[in-house]
Design a protein around this motif. Structure first.
Motif, PDB file in Angstrom:
ATOM      1  N   MET A 183       0.825  -1.006   0.052  1.00 29.58           N
ATOM      2  CA  MET A 183       0.042   0.120  -0.057  1.00 29.58           C
ATOM      3  C   MET A 183       0.923   1.339   0.058  1.00 29.58           C
ATOM      4  SD  MET A 183      -3.059   1.069   2.817  1.00 29.58           S
ATOM      5  CE  MET A 183      -4.171   2.609   2.347  1.00 29.58           C
ATOM      6  N   ARG A 184       0.395   2.292  -0.868  1.00 29.74           N
ATOM      7  CA  ARG A 184       1.178   3.264  -0.987  1.00 29.74           C
ATOM      8  C   ARG A 184       0.359   4.635  -0.127  1.00 29.74           C
ATOM      9  NH1 ARG A 184       1.590   5.541  -5.592  1.00 29.74           N
ATOM     10  NH2 ARG A 184       3.748   6.237  -5.938  1.00 29.74           N
ATOM     11  N   ILE A 185       1.198   5.290   0.652  1.00 30.45           N
ATOM     12  CA  ILE A 185       0.563   6.487   1.400  1.00 30.45           C
ATOM     13  C   ILE A 185       1.130   7.640   1.471  1.00 30.45           C
ATOM     14  CG2 ILE A 185      -0.499   7.263   3.700  1.00 30.45           C
ATOM     15  CD1 ILE A 185      -0.538   4.247   4.537  1.00 30.45           C
ATOM     16  N   GLY A 186       0.288   8.540   0.669  1.00 24.80           N
ATOM     17  CA  GLY A 186       0.859   9.969   0.279  1.00 24.80           C
ATOM     18  C   GLY A 186       1.089  10.830   1.684  1.00 24.80           C
ATOM     19  N   VAL A 187       2.088  11.422   1.703  1.00 19.78           N
ATOM     20  CA  VAL A 187       2.470  12.511   3.037  1.00 19.78           C
ATOM     21  C   VAL A 187       2.700  13.995   2.303  1.00 19.78           C
ATOM     22  CG1 VAL A 187       3.772  12.972   4.960  1.00 19.78           C
ATOM     23  CG2 VAL A 187       3.273  10.571   4.201  1.00 19.78           C
ATOM     24  N   ILE A 188       1.932  14.931   2.656  1.00 18.68           N
ATOM     25  CA  ILE A 188       1.824  16.193   2.046  1.00 18.68           C
ATOM     26  C   ILE A 188       2.951  16.847   2.773  1.00 18.68           C
ATOM     27  CG2 ILE A 188       0.734  18.043   1.282  1.00 18.68           C
ATOM     28  CD1 ILE A 188      -1.899  16.440   1.204  1.00 18.68           C
ATOM     29  N   THR A 189       3.587  17.788   1.921  1.00 22.73           N
ATOM     30  CA  THR A 189       4.536  18.843   2.715  1.00 22.73           C
ATOM     31  C   THR A 189       4.122  20.105   2.328  1.00 22.73           C
ATOM     32  OG1 THR A 189       6.344  17.396   2.687  1.00 22.73           O
ATOM     33  CG2 THR A 189       6.991  19.706   3.056  1.00 22.73           C
ATOM     34  N   PHE A 190       3.647  21.092   3.275  1.00 22.94           N
ATOM     35  CA  PHE A 190       3.686  22.598   2.895  1.00 22.94           C
ATOM     36  C   PHE A 190       4.807  23.191   3.396  1.00 22.94           C
ATOM     37  CE2 PHE A 190      -0.595  20.329   3.549  1.00 22.94           C
ATOM     38  CZ  PHE A 190      -1.378  20.803   2.490  1.00 22.94           C
ATOM     39  N   ALA A 228       6.261  10.888  -1.090  1.00 25.37           N
ATOM     40  CA  ALA A 228       6.323  12.324  -0.582  1.00 25.37           C
ATOM     41  C   ALA A 228       5.174  13.183  -1.408  1.00 25.37           C
ATOM     42  CB  ALA A 228       7.771  12.937  -0.634  1.00 25.37           C
ATOM     43  N   LEU A 229       4.479  13.998  -1.034  1.00 18.68           N
ATOM     44  CA  LEU A 229       3.688  14.768  -2.052  1.00 18.68           C
ATOM     45  C   LEU A 229       3.803  16.247  -1.728  1.00 18.68           C
ATOM     46  CD1 LEU A 229       0.302  13.057  -1.501  1.00 18.68           C
ATOM     47  CD2 LEU A 229       1.835  12.851  -3.542  1.00 18.68           C
ATOM     48  N   TRP A 230       3.819  17.283  -2.843  1.00 17.04           N
ATOM     49  CA  TRP A 230       4.191  18.585  -2.531  1.00 17.04           C
ATOM     50  C   TRP A 230       3.179  19.574  -2.794  1.00 17.04           C
ATOM     51  CZ3 TRP A 230       7.701  21.096  -0.257  1.00 17.04           C
ATOM     52  CH2 TRP A 230       8.199  22.266  -0.935  1.00 17.04           C
ATOM     53  N   HIS A 231       3.097  20.381  -1.839  1.00 19.26           N
ATOM     54  CA  HIS A 231       1.752  21.375  -1.664  1.00 19.26           C
ATOM     55  C   HIS A 231       1.487  21.736  -3.137  1.00 19.26           C
ATOM     56  CE1 HIS A 231       3.846  25.162  -1.973  1.00 19.26           C
ATOM     57  NE2 HIS A 231       4.849  24.515  -1.352  1.00 19.26           N
ATOM     58  N   ALA A 232       2.535  22.312  -3.906  1.00 18.57           N
ATOM     59  CA  ALA A 232       2.176  22.907  -5.141  1.00 18.57           C
ATOM     60  C   ALA A 232       1.702  21.796  -6.411  1.00 18.57           C
ATOM     61  CB  ALA A 232       3.419  23.924  -5.686  1.00 18.57           C
ATOM     62  N   ASP A 233       1.875  20.727  -6.152  1.00 13.68           N
ATOM     63  CA  ASP A 233       1.636  19.825  -7.393  1.00 13.68           C
ATOM     64  C   ASP A 233       0.182  19.530  -7.206  1.00 13.68           C
ATOM     65  OD1 ASP A 233       4.206  19.653  -7.956  1.00 13.68           O
ATOM     66  OD2 ASP A 233       4.635  17.882  -6.896  1.00 13.68           O
ATOM     67  N   ARG A 234      -0.439  19.015  -8.359  1.00 12.22           N
ATOM     68  CA  ARG A 234      -1.891  18.583  -8.724  1.00 12.22           C
ATOM     69  C   ARG A 234      -1.737  17.166  -8.920  1.00 12.22           C
ATOM     70  NH1 ARG A 234      -5.589  22.547  -8.882  1.00 12.22           N
ATOM     71  NH2 ARG A 234      -4.621  24.651  -9.188  1.00 12.22           N
ATOM     72  N   GLN A 276      -0.067  10.898  -7.401  1.00 15.80           N
ATOM     73  CA  GLN A 276       0.829   9.994  -7.707  1.00 15.80           C
ATOM     74  C   GLN A 276       0.130   8.484  -7.476  1.00 15.80           C
ATOM     75  OE1 GLN A 276       5.107  10.485  -6.609  1.00 15.80           O
ATOM     76  NE2 GLN A 276       4.713  12.479  -6.089  1.00 15.80           N
ATOM     77  N   GLY A 277      -1.130   8.583  -7.573  1.00 13.24           N
ATOM     78  CA  GLY A 277      -1.839   7.212  -7.478  1.00 13.24           C
ATOM     79  C   GLY A 277      -1.861   6.478  -5.968  1.00 13.24           C
ATOM     80  N   VAL A 278      -1.448   7.200  -5.082  1.00  9.69           N
ATOM     81  CA  VAL A 278      -1.616   6.844  -3.669  1.00  9.69           C
ATOM     82  C   VAL A 278      -2.661   6.240  -3.355  1.00  9.69           C
ATOM     83  CG1 VAL A 278       0.272   8.149  -2.960  1.00  9.69           C
ATOM     84  CG2 VAL A 278      -1.946   8.915  -2.519  1.00  9.69           C
ATOM     85  N   ASP A 279      -2.775   5.205  -2.296  1.00  8.68           N
ATOM     86  CA  ASP A 279      -4.130   4.498  -1.756  1.00  8.68           C
ATOM     87  C   ASP A 279      -4.542   5.347  -0.661  1.00  8.68           C
ATOM     88  OD1 ASP A 279      -3.497   2.019  -3.400  1.00  8.68           O
ATOM     89  OD2 ASP A 279      -1.624   2.122  -2.515  1.00  8.68           O
ATOM     90  N   ALA A 280      -3.875   6.224  -0.008  1.00  9.10           N
ATOM     91  CA  ALA A 280      -4.450   7.066   1.038  1.00  9.10           C
ATOM     92  C   ALA A 280      -3.546   8.272   1.422  1.00  9.10           C
ATOM     93  CB  ALA A 280      -4.427   6.227   2.308  1.00  9.10           C
ATOM     94  N   VAL A 286      -2.133  14.238   6.001  1.00 15.82           N
ATOM     95  CA  VAL A 286      -2.102  15.634   6.063  1.00 15.82           C
ATOM     96  C   VAL A 286      -1.222  15.868   7.233  1.00 15.82           C
ATOM     97  CG1 VAL A 286      -2.877  18.026   5.669  1.00 15.82           C
ATOM     98  CG2 VAL A 286      -4.028  16.039   4.583  1.00 15.82           C
ATOM     99  N   PRO A 287       0.025  16.001   7.559  1.00 15.90           N
ATOM    100  CA  PRO A 287       0.822  16.143   8.835  1.00 15.90           C
ATOM    101  C   PRO A 287       0.686  17.332   9.454  1.00 15.90           C
ATOM    102  CG  PRO A 287       2.223  16.185   6.844  1.00 15.90           C
ATOM    103  CD  PRO A 287       0.860  16.309   6.443  1.00 15.90           C
TER     104      PRO A 287
END
Length: 224
Positions: free
Chosen positions: A1-8, A30-36, A39-43, A46-47
């Motif tokens: 399972m792939r879980i995205g973690v956003i960075t602002f 890793a997910l970046w705040h300015a991207d749309r 990346q196909g994550v499963d969950a 928002v830290p």
């Protein structure tokens, strides 16, 4: 399972959240705040932290970031989303969860290990816990007081959407001692305390927080 973690800008706990994901047995992305692109994550997680310096209101600016447009859309399709501390504030500001987080009743930043009572296991993030169970996780926030109008509180309580409640003394004056809530479908959860800081006995007050991250894995496995 792939879980995205956003960075602002101002995020502090993204590395800790990614570590918790690895401890649970999933792959952090890793997910970046300015991207749309999620990346196909499963969950998505928002830290915590102080996104954009908590200007305007904590989480208000971050809620309008491009990545959050994608998170809102993904949540509408049933993707599990967890908001921790500042992440909880962001989810409320984005409209994914009701109510708001305001200044603590004592107007002081609270930093302590906090006991929480599990009120609901009917969410994507609490299935590995037991109703009535108490867990010990760190709390660190200056704007952690959950507030909502009477009708919203009644709906949250009546629908079983209060997920965590402060046990013992209420540390920030939150209405009904609410520490965490869920969306109507239980896929989106927000809480003020930090389960990602309670995954290893060496670095935290307990390993209780790991159950949240394992819960979403177990839910995905059972649905497969």
């Amino acid at each position: 399972m792939r879980i995205g973690v956003i960075t602002f800008p101002g995020t502090l706990d993204d590395v800790d959240a990614a570590r918790a994901v690895r401890y649970a047995g999933a792959e952090p992305v890793a997910l970046w705040h300015a991207d749309r692109d999620l990346q196909g994550v499963d969950a998505v997680i928002v830290p915590g932290g102080f996104s954009y310096g908590d200007y305007l209101r904590a989480g208000a600016i971050a809620s309008m970031a491009p990545i959050m447009t994608e998170v809102v859309a993904a949540a509408g399709r049933g993707t599990p989303v967890l908001g921790i501390c500042n992440g909880f504030q962001i989810l409320c500001e984005a409209g994914l969860l009701p109510g708001a987080l305001t200044r603590n009743s004592g107007l002081h930043f609270v930093c302590r290990d906090q006991r929480l009572r599990v009120e609901s296991t009917a969410t994507a993030w609490t299935g590995a816990l037991s109703a009535g169970q108490e867990i010990l996780v760190p709390l660190k926030s200056g704007e952690g007081r959950f507030v909502a109008d009477a009708a919203t509180l009644e709906r949250l309580e009546g629908d079983g959407r209060v997920v965590f409640r402060y046990a013992g003394a209420n540390p920030n004056g939150a209405m009904s001692a609410i520490a965490g809530i869920s969306s109507a479908d239980g896929r989106v959860v927000g809480l003020m305390p930090h389960p990602e800081h309670a995954i290893d006995a060496l670095t935290g007050p307990s390993q209780d927080g790991l159950a949240l991250f394992r819960s979403v894995l177990q839910g995905a496995a059972s649905a497969a």
